[in-house]
Design a protein around this motif. Structure first.
Motif, mmCIF file in Angstrom:
data_model
loop_
_atom_site.group_PDB
_atom_site.id
_atom_site.type_symbol
_atom_site.label_atom_id
_atom_site.label_comp_id
_atom_site.label_asym_id
_atom_site.label_seq_id
_atom_site.Cartn_x
_atom_site.Cartn_y
_atom_site.Cartn_z
ATOM 1 N N ALA A 124 45.867 51.310 42.706
ATOM 2 C CA ALA A 124 46.659 50.847 43.862
ATOM 3 C C ALA A 124 45.753 50.444 45.033
ATOM 4 O O ALA A 124 46.098 49.533 45.795
ATOM 5 C CB ALA A 124 47.636 51.941 44.292
ATOM 6 N N PHE A 125 44.612 51.106 45.153
ATOM 7 C CA PHE A 125 43.733 50.794 46.289
ATOM 8 C C PHE A 125 43.121 49.396 46.212
ATOM 9 O O PHE A 125 42.750 48.834 47.241
ATOM 10 C CB PHE A 125 42.636 51.863 46.430
ATOM 11 N N SER A 126 43.029 48.860 44.995
ATOM 12 C CA SER A 126 42.435 47.524 44.872
ATOM 13 C C SER A 126 43.312 46.481 45.565
ATOM 14 O O SER A 126 42.827 45.456 46.027
ATOM 15 C CB SER A 126 42.232 47.161 43.397
ATOM 16 N N ARG A 127 44.611 46.759 45.650
ATOM 17 C CA ARG A 127 45.536 45.829 46.316
ATOM 18 C C ARG A 127 45.242 45.678 47.806
ATOM 19 O O ARG A 127 45.540 44.652 48.400
ATOM 20 C CB ARG A 127 46.961 46.369 46.229
ATOM 21 N N PHE A 128 44.746 46.768 48.386
ATOM 22 C CA PHE A 128 44.456 46.733 49.822
ATOM 23 C C PHE A 128 42.953 46.790 50.059
ATOM 24 O O PHE A 128 42.489 47.430 50.998
ATOM 25 C CB PHE A 128 45.206 47.866 50.540
ATOM 26 N N PRO A 181 44.241 39.430 50.473
ATOM 27 C CA PRO A 181 44.106 38.633 49.246
ATOM 28 C C PRO A 181 44.536 39.373 47.975
ATOM 29 O O PRO A 181 44.597 38.795 46.899
ATOM 30 C CB PRO A 181 42.597 38.324 49.202
ATOM 31 N N GLY A 182 44.813 40.676 48.085
ATOM 32 C CA GLY A 182 45.233 41.448 46.902
ATOM 33 C C GLY A 182 44.046 41.887 46.056
ATOM 34 O O GLY A 182 42.883 41.728 46.453
ATOM 35 N N ALA A 183 44.348 42.427 44.876
ATOM 36 C CA ALA A 183 43.286 42.938 43.995
ATOM 37 C C ALA A 183 42.392 41.794 43.541
ATOM 38 O O ALA A 183 42.860 40.677 43.323
ATOM 39 C CB ALA A 183 43.895 43.641 42.798
ATOM 40 N N GLU A 184 41.112 42.122 43.396
ATOM 41 C CA GLU A 184 40.153 41.080 43.012
ATOM 42 C C GLU A 184 39.963 40.959 41.511
ATOM 43 O O GLU A 184 39.150 40.177 41.048
ATOM 44 C CB GLU A 184 38.793 41.436 43.609
#
Ligand code: FMN
Length: 223
Positions: free
Chosen positions: A169-173, A73-76
């Motif tokens: 970048a970690f929020s994307r995953f 869903p990507g970053a929240e």
């Protein structure tokens, strides 16, 4: 180390040496950072520490998801403003240009850029990867508290001779982070933080980013 030395010597490092970091030092950094101020003393930060094989497992899982096109869903949250005003757009582009010049990745080299972007998920080879989360129900105020906590981690790392790189970048995953680290559904993955010994000879680590003069954002009311 004076506070100002920690502040001035902190910068985002993107090449780390494999030298291990003592668990006692990580614990000291976290315990001391935990003195951070928070409105109502809510202490809303949640932190996941990955090191050694666990760090490598998380990296491998994210890179595998990336390769499979499993973007989830990507970053929240809005990592950036939805619309950039020119001044912010210029700043973001400038730092990108400076970094990619040092990396030797020319403009338009999408393969080179992608290769560099992937390094985010290996915490730029730092042996320790931290993940900062906050409960979803928390308000903007608690996100401020988390930012303060994050900064304290970065500054205290300096006192131990360590360097960091905060990594949205970690929020994307976040879906992979969640799965690998057992992050509860009621928490938002804010960012990662690479922690380790920076390679002082690595060219990308020489980047000293610019700052606007304080006149640009300070308004004095003196009388
Ligand atoms: C919340 C946050 C998220 C960031 N995310 C990334 C990231 O995903 N990858 C990266 O290489 N740098 C990331 N950065 C580093 C910024 O690019 C860097 O802080 C900025 O360019 C200023 O440079 P300095 O940290 O060296 O002073 C992040 C910084 C912050 C504060």
């Amino acid at each position: 180390m004076r506070v100002s030395e920690a502040v001035k010597s902190r910068r985002s490092m993107r090449v780390f040496k494999p030298d291990p970091v003592a668990k006692a030092d990580i614990e000291w950094i976290i315990t001391t950072a935990n003195r951070a101020a928070s409105n109502g003393n809510l202490q809303p930060w949640k932190l996941y520490v990955t090191m050694n094989a666990a760090r490598r497992r998380l990296s491998a899982a994210i890179l595998q998801a990336m390769d499979k096109g499993d973007t989830g869903p990507g970053a929240e949250y809005d990592v950036y403003p939805k619309q950039f005003k020119p001044v912010y757009d210029q700043r973001r582009k400038l730092v990108g240009k400076q970094l990619y010049t040092l990396l030797g990745v020319p403009r338009g080299d999408t393969v080179g850029m992608q290769k560099q972007f992937r390094k985010n998920y290996e915490f730029f080879d730092a042996p320790v990867g931290l993940l900062l989360c906050v409960e979803r129900g928390m308000g903007n105020g608690q996100w401020i508290d988390c930012g303060i906590f994050l900064d304290q981690l970065m500054l205290l790392a300096r006192e131990k001779g360590l360097h960091t790189c905060p990594q949205a970048a970690f929020s994307r995953f976040q879906h992979v982070v969640r799965r690998e680290l057992g992050v509860h559904d009621d928490q938002v993955v804010i960012c990662g933080l690479a922690l380790g010994h920076a390679d002082p000879d690595a060219v990308p680590n020489s980047l000293i980013t610019e700052r606007a003069p304080i006149e640009d954002f300070v308004r004095w009311h003196e009388e």
